[in-house]
Design a protein around this motif. Structure first.
Motif, PDB file in Angstrom:
ATOM      1  N   UNK A 111       0.802  -1.230   0.000  1.00 46.47           N
ATOM      2  CA  UNK A 111       0.000   0.000   0.000  1.00 46.47           C
ATOM      3  C   UNK A 111       0.834   1.279   0.000  1.00 46.47           C
ATOM      4  N   UNK A 112       2.085   1.206   0.418  1.00 44.34           N
ATOM      5  CA  UNK A 112       2.939   2.403   0.410  1.00 44.34           C
ATOM      6  C   UNK A 112       3.345   2.803  -0.997  1.00 44.34           C
ATOM      7  N   UNK A 113       3.153   1.907  -1.955  1.00 40.02           N
ATOM      8  CA  UNK A 113       3.540   2.182  -3.338  1.00 40.02           C
ATOM      9  C   UNK A 113       2.354   2.443  -4.255  1.00 40.02           C
ATOM     10  N   UNK A 114       1.214   2.817  -3.682  1.00 41.47           N
ATOM     11  CA  UNK A 114       0.054   3.209  -4.487  1.00 41.47           C
ATOM     12  C   UNK A 114      -0.283   4.655  -4.143  1.00 41.47           C
ATOM     13  N   UNK A 115      -0.464   5.465  -5.174  1.00 41.15           N
ATOM     14  CA  UNK A 115      -0.766   6.876  -4.988  1.00 41.15           C
ATOM     15  C   UNK A 115      -2.037   7.203  -5.758  1.00 41.15           C
ATOM     16  N   UNK A 116      -3.027   7.762  -5.067  1.00 35.84           N
ATOM     17  CA  UNK A 116      -4.324   8.057  -5.678  1.00 35.84           C
ATOM     18  C   UNK A 116      -5.006   9.160  -4.887  1.00 35.84           C
ATOM     19  N   UNK A 117      -6.002   9.788  -5.481  1.00 30.77           N
ATOM     20  CA  UNK A 117      -6.789  10.794  -4.790  1.00 30.77           C
ATOM     21  C   UNK A 117      -7.713  10.084  -3.805  1.00 30.77           C
ATOM     22  N   UNK A 118      -7.714  10.474  -2.527  1.00 30.86           N
ATOM     23  CA  UNK A 118      -8.565   9.801  -1.550  1.00 30.86           C
ATOM     24  C   UNK A 118     -10.051   9.770  -1.921  1.00 30.86           C
TER      25      UNK A 118
END
Length: 185
Positions: free
Chosen positions: A66-73
């Motif tokens: 999960x530390x390597x996924x970036x997305x708009x909350x």
């Protein structure tokens, strides 16, 4: 009952999940987000499915790191479905705002070494632009960059990048089947 349960969840949820993921349309304009929280407290924090993920996530998907996924909350809906596979232990996944990911989609950042299947090749980031749609049963392979407004047809295997976006791609391997009018975006 709803008048009692939602306030309790609003109080308890920040204990289990990072508060930045408990905002947006699924929490403020509907109760859907709070239903996901309720389900996720049970499956994630008690039973241990995706325990390390700091946001509510379906027990029916896999997130390697999960530390390597970036997305708009506000796009937390992409983690509530079935069968999705976010394999990102050796690379990062970037998901642009307003993007939708259908069920059974695989986003992969590292393949196996064809000469030694016990090893993985170095990871390559996957970047998905804003306002994209990834159709059901699609696979996006390491290093792929999809520009804004890229629609991936169901069942496609995306092996190369389409950084200009504004297109519909489909097939195995995926290729452009239609360009979208940039003025309509």
């Amino acid at each position: 009952m709803e008048r009692v349960v939602i306030p309790i969840l609003k109080f308890l949820a920040p204990i289990f999940f990072d508060p930045k993921y408990l905002k947006g349309k699924y929490f403020e304009k509907s109760h859907t987000g709070w239903i996901w929280v309720w389900r996720s407290i049970w499956f994630q924090k008690i039973l241990g499915f995706n325990r390390a993920v700091p946001w509510p996530v379906s027990p029916f998907i896999v997130i390697s790191n999960p530390k390597n996924i970036f997305f708009d909350p506000g796009d937390i809906n992409n983690f509530q479905g079935y069968g999705n596979y976010f394999q990102n232990f050796a690379g990062r996944i970037y998901i642009g705002k307003g993007t939708y990911i259908a069920p059974n989609v695989g986003i992969i950042t590292a393949n196996h070494n064809p000469y030694n299947l016990d090893e993985h090749l170095p990871g390559e980031d996957v970047i998905i632009g804003k306002n994209c749609w990834i159709g059901m049963n699609s696979v996006i392979l390491p290093g792929v960059v999809l520009g804004d407004r890229t629609i991936v047809g169901a069942g496609s295997v995306v092996t190369k990048s389409f950084p200009d976006g504004n297109c519909i791609i489909a097939g195995n391997p995926a290729k452009i089947i239609k360009l979208l009018d940039k003025k309509s975006s």
